[in-house]
Design a protein around this motif. Structure first.
Motif, PDB file in Angstrom:
ATOM      1  N   ASP A  10       0.854  -1.189   0.000  1.00 21.87           N
ATOM      2  CA  ASP A  10       0.000   0.000   0.000  1.00 21.87           C
ATOM      3  C   ASP A  10       0.892   1.241   0.000  1.00 21.87           C
ATOM      4  N   PRO A  11       0.615   2.238  -0.847  1.00 20.53           N
ATOM      5  CA  PRO A  11       1.517   3.392  -0.936  1.00 20.53           C
ATOM      6  C   PRO A  11       1.474   4.313   0.277  1.00 20.53           C
ATOM      7  N   VAL A  12       0.448   4.210   1.097  1.00 16.62           N
ATOM      8  CA  VAL A  12       0.334   5.082   2.273  1.00 16.62           C
ATOM      9  C   VAL A  12       0.978   4.419   3.492  1.00 16.62           C
ATOM     10  N   SER A  13       0.511   3.218   3.836  1.00 17.20           N
ATOM     11  CA  SER A  13       1.064   2.526   5.008  1.00 17.20           C
ATOM     12  C   SER A  13       2.393   1.848   4.714  1.00 17.20           C
ATOM     13  N   ARG A  14       2.664   1.561   3.437  1.00 17.74           N
ATOM     14  CA  ARG A  14       3.816   0.778   2.966  1.00 17.74           C
ATOM     15  C   ARG A  14       3.784  -0.658   3.485  1.00 17.74           C
ATOM     16  N   LYS A  15       2.655  -1.102   3.968  1.00 17.78           N
ATOM     17  CA  LYS A  15       2.512  -2.480   4.412  1.00 17.78           C
ATOM     18  C   LYS A  15       1.967  -3.328   3.278  1.00 17.78           C
ATOM     19  N   LEU A  16       2.009  -4.639   3.474  1.00 17.71           N
ATOM     20  CA  LEU A  16       1.577  -5.564   2.439  1.00 17.71           C
ATOM     21  C   LEU A  16       0.084  -5.445   2.167  1.00 17.71           C
ATOM     22  N   SER A  17      -0.286  -5.709   0.921  1.00 19.87           N
ATOM     23  CA  SER A  17      -1.689  -5.665   0.514  1.00 19.87           C
ATOM     24  C   SER A  17      -2.085  -7.017  -0.086  1.00 19.87           C
ATOM     25  N   PRO A  18      -3.165  -7.644   0.404  1.00 22.39           N
ATOM     26  CA  PRO A  18      -3.557  -8.978  -0.073  1.00 22.39           C
ATOM     27  C   PRO A  18      -4.417  -8.909  -1.334  1.00 22.39           C
ATOM     28  N   SER A  19      -3.834  -8.468  -2.436  1.00 20.37           N
ATOM     29  CA  SER A  19      -4.614  -8.202  -3.646  1.00 20.37           C
ATOM     30  C   SER A  19      -4.041  -8.904  -4.875  1.00 20.37           C
ATOM     31  N   LEU A  23       7.874  -4.065   6.151  1.00 17.91           N
ATOM     32  CA  LEU A  23       6.956  -3.591   7.182  1.00 17.91           C
ATOM     33  C   LEU A  23       5.779  -4.544   7.350  1.00 17.91           C
ATOM     34  N   GLY A  24       5.085  -4.388   8.478  1.00 18.91           N
ATOM     35  CA  GLY A  24       3.892  -5.172   8.740  1.00 18.91           C
ATOM     36  C   GLY A  24       4.194  -6.409   9.549  1.00 18.91           C
ATOM     37  N   HIS A  25       3.147  -7.173   9.782  1.00 19.88           N
ATOM     38  CA  HIS A  25       3.250  -8.422  10.541  1.00 19.88           C
ATOM     39  C   HIS A  25       2.721  -9.536   9.640  1.00 19.88           C
ATOM     40  N   PRO A  26       3.601 -10.074   8.796  1.00 14.63           N
ATOM     41  CA  PRO A  26       3.142 -10.979   7.736  1.00 14.63           C
ATOM     42  C   PRO A  26       2.870 -12.413   8.177  1.00 14.63           C
ATOM     43  N   VAL A  27       2.741 -12.665   9.488  1.00 12.93           N
ATOM     44  CA  VAL A  27       2.538 -14.019   9.985  1.00 12.93           C
ATOM     45  C   VAL A  27       1.259 -14.064  10.827  1.00 12.93           C
ATOM     46  N   PRO A  28       0.297 -14.944  10.498  1.00  8.50           N
ATOM     47  CA  PRO A  28       0.200 -15.729   9.263  1.00  8.50           C
ATOM     48  C   PRO A  28      -0.351 -14.867   8.133  1.00  8.50           C
ATOM     49  N   PRO A  29      -0.029 -15.186   6.897  1.00 14.03           N
ATOM     50  CA  PRO A  29      -0.509 -14.393   5.775  1.00 14.03           C
ATOM     51  C   PRO A  29      -1.873 -14.876   5.306  1.00 14.03           C
ATOM     52  N   GLN A  65      -0.318 -30.076   5.716  1.00 10.52           N
ATOM     53  CA  GLN A  65       0.850 -30.929   5.907  1.00 10.52           C
ATOM     54  C   GLN A  65       1.963 -30.228   6.679  1.00 10.52           C
ATOM     55  N   PHE A  66       2.209 -28.953   6.344  1.00  8.33           N
ATOM     56  CA  PHE A  66       3.388 -28.273   6.879  1.00  8.33           C
ATOM     57  C   PHE A  66       3.067 -27.219   7.931  1.00  8.33           C
ATOM     58  N   ARG A  67       1.809 -26.903   8.103  1.00 11.20           N
ATOM     59  CA  ARG A  67       1.324 -26.111   9.230  1.00 11.20           C
ATOM     60  C   ARG A  67       2.004 -24.758   9.303  1.00 11.20           C
ATOM     61  N   ALA A  68       2.585 -24.406  10.435  1.00 10.86           N
ATOM     62  CA  ALA A  68       3.111 -23.049  10.604  1.00 10.86           C
ATOM     63  C   ALA A  68       4.294 -22.736   9.694  1.00 10.86           C
ATOM     64  N   LEU A  69       4.913 -23.737   9.067  1.00 14.63           N
ATOM     65  CA  LEU A  69       5.941 -23.431   8.081  1.00 14.63           C
ATOM     66  C   LEU A  69       5.382 -22.544   6.972  1.00 14.63           C
ATOM     67  N   ASP A  70       4.135 -22.780   6.582  1.00 13.36           N
ATOM     68  CA  ASP A  70       3.516 -21.965   5.543  1.00 13.36           C
ATOM     69  C   ASP A  70       3.264 -20.528   6.006  1.00 13.36           C
ATOM     70  N   HIS A  71       3.214 -20.306   7.307  1.00 10.81           N
ATOM     71  CA  HIS A  71       2.886 -18.976   7.821  1.00 10.81           C
ATOM     72  C   HIS A  71       3.966 -17.948   7.517  1.00 10.81           C
ATOM     73  N   GLU A  72       5.180 -18.392   7.261  1.00 15.11           N
ATOM     74  CA  GLU A  72       6.276 -17.455   7.036  1.00 15.11           C
ATOM     75  C   GLU A  72       6.671 -17.366   5.561  1.00 15.11           C
ATOM     76  N   GLN A  73       5.758 -17.731   4.680  1.00 17.19           N
ATOM     77  CA  GLN A  73       6.129 -17.788   3.266  1.00 17.19           C
ATOM     78  C   GLN A  73       5.771 -16.529   2.479  1.00 17.19           C
ATOM     79  N   SER A  74       5.711 -15.391   3.158  1.00 19.49           N
ATOM     80  CA  SER A  74       5.602 -14.105   2.453  1.00 19.49           C
ATOM     81  C   SER A  74       6.996 -13.657   2.036  1.00 19.49           C
ATOM     82  N   THR A  75       7.747 -14.575   1.485  1.00 21.43           N
ATOM     83  CA  THR A  75       9.106 -14.300   1.028  1.00 21.43           C
ATOM     84  C   THR A  75       9.154 -14.456  -0.486  1.00 21.43           C
ATOM     85  N   CYS A  76      10.102 -13.781  -1.105  1.00 16.07           N
ATOM     86  CA  CYS A  76      10.165 -13.774  -2.567  1.00 16.07           C
ATOM     87  C   CYS A  76      11.557 -14.156  -3.042  1.00 16.07           C
TER      88      CYS A  76
END
Length: 397
Positions: free
Chosen positions: A43-52, A120-126, A140-151
């Motif tokens: 988001d250009p204002v908050s600079r946090k992630l946007s789920p779009s 920025l933001g709190h990307p867990v869980p996404p 299958q992998f549970r909380a491992l998937d929670h930290e996959q806001s990586t590129c």
């Protein structure tokens, strides 16, 4: 693997290796290279992630078709190139791809950033993308998937078959720490400096099938190992084999997956040129019957960790001597090793210039930290990444 056929056997030099070694390699056909890049929506204002992501992909697919798609989280969009033999053409398509995705995001009032981790933001869980595969992964992998806001940035190099892909993997794996160093672009997580140049490497390394691949003795060794991993639920299928180098499960390539998403196209093209040169060097060494170095898995993993922590400005582990050496010197050695392949493809001037810029201005991680130091505000890091990701000028070619 349907794309590679069913060629079994030992992974020693292929038939007619000595004849191949005598070939004038300057006349050999160019090796193809393609790129997959993942981007975050902010988001250009908050600079946090946007789920779009689904809306951005829908807006971009008119221009890009199937070269744009969603990823595991709704924060991420993936863009892909065609296979190329010319790095300048690859650079142009990467810029066009980023431009199309950025315009689609802009119509929704959003920006894209290319960084290994969100700043920025709190990307867990996404928020997760829908679909049975992602649902199965989460179960299958549970909380491992929670930290996959990586590129990541994945480089695909064309190979004719699976045995060749495995030979290339064996030759390239000792150079993985240098590639981590070169591509480091994820120092921040949740608004904090992690102290690592590539925090994404550490996050991704928690998966049970990740990090440097094994040294493969034969095709049957690979097939048996992957079969056992699937049978035991350690990975869902061949697509879930997340080693840093792997034979692609859907196209006839060997895929190098060790890199953070690069903030600039120049950085991506540098990585693509170096990886192609490494793969081409591996092909030449295989044809000449040379045996690749075989560092112990524990030392190789430690070297990748050290590269992820300290980046280009620190010290890396020399796999031969097991001593610390300047990380930049390791990259220099990598470029010296691949110089003949870079010359064969006409890539040496481009790669040399990009490496000189990187040494002068730092990796993506260094530049993110420089942006933070101006005012001590992580918002400035996001703004830097927005500008770097969408930069239109063609400085690398």
């Amino acid at each position: 693997m349907g794309n590679f056929g069913d060629m079994a056997g030992n992974l020693g030099p292929p038939p007619a290796a000595h004849d191949a070694a005598r070939t004038d390699h300057r006349r050999a056909p160019a090796v193809t290279v393609g790129v997959e890049e993942e981007y975050l929506l902010v988001d250009p204002v908050s600079r946090k992630l946007s789920p779009s992501a689904d809306k951005v992909v829908a807006g971009a697919c008119g221009e890009l078709g199937d070269r744009v798609s969603t990823e595991i989280t709704r924060y991420q969009v993936e863009g892909r190139t065609d296979p190329h033999t010319d790095l300048a053409a690859l650079a142009r398509q990467l810029r066009a791809t980023r431009g199309s995705i950025a315009r689609a995001a802009g119509r929704l009032g959003l920006h894209i950033v290319s960084s290994g981790t969100p700043v920025l933001g709190h990307p867990v869980p996404p928020p997760f993308t829908g679909g049975p595969r992602y649902a199965e992964s989460l179960a299958q992998f549970r909380a491992l998937d929670h930290e996959q806001s990586t590129c990541a940035c994945h480089i695909h190099v064309g190979v004719p078959d699976l045995p060749t892909a495995l030979r290339v993997s064996n030759h390239v794996r000792p150079w993985l720490p240098a590639l981590v160093t070169l591509a480091a672009n994820s120092p921040f997580w949740g608004g904090q400096d992690t102290g690592y140049a590539s925090w994404r490497t550490l996050v991704w390394g928690r998966w049970p099938v990740s990090g440097p691949p094994p040294f493969f003795e034969s095709q049957s060794h690979f097939e048996d190992l992957v079969g056992d991993l699937i049978a035991t639920g350690t990975t869902l299928d061949r697509g879930g084999v997340y080693w840093d180098i792997r034979p692609s499960h859907h196209v006839p390539t060997v895929e190098v997956r060790v890199a953070d998403a690069a903030s600039t196209v120049d950085d991506t093209v540098l990585l693509a040129g170096v990886v192609r040169a490494l793969a081409d060097t591996a092909l030449q060494e295989t044809a000449a019957g040379r045996t690749p170095p075989r560092p112990e898995p524990e030392i190789l993993r430690a070297a990748c960790w050290r590269a992820a922590r300290d980046g280009l400005g620190g010290a890396g582990i020399d796999l031969a001597t097991r001593r610390l050496v300047p990380a930049a010197a390791q990259v220099d050695r990598l470029l010296d090793r691949t110089r003949p392949a870079l010359e064969r493809h006409g890539d040496l001037p481009l790669v040399s210039a990009a490496w000189a810029r990187l040494r002068a201005h730092g990796t993506g991680a260094d530049r993110q930290r420089a942006a933070f130091r101006r005012h001590g505000n992580p918002v400035d890091v996001v703004d830097h990444l927005i500008a770097s990701t969408a930069r239109a000028e063609d400085t690398a070619v």
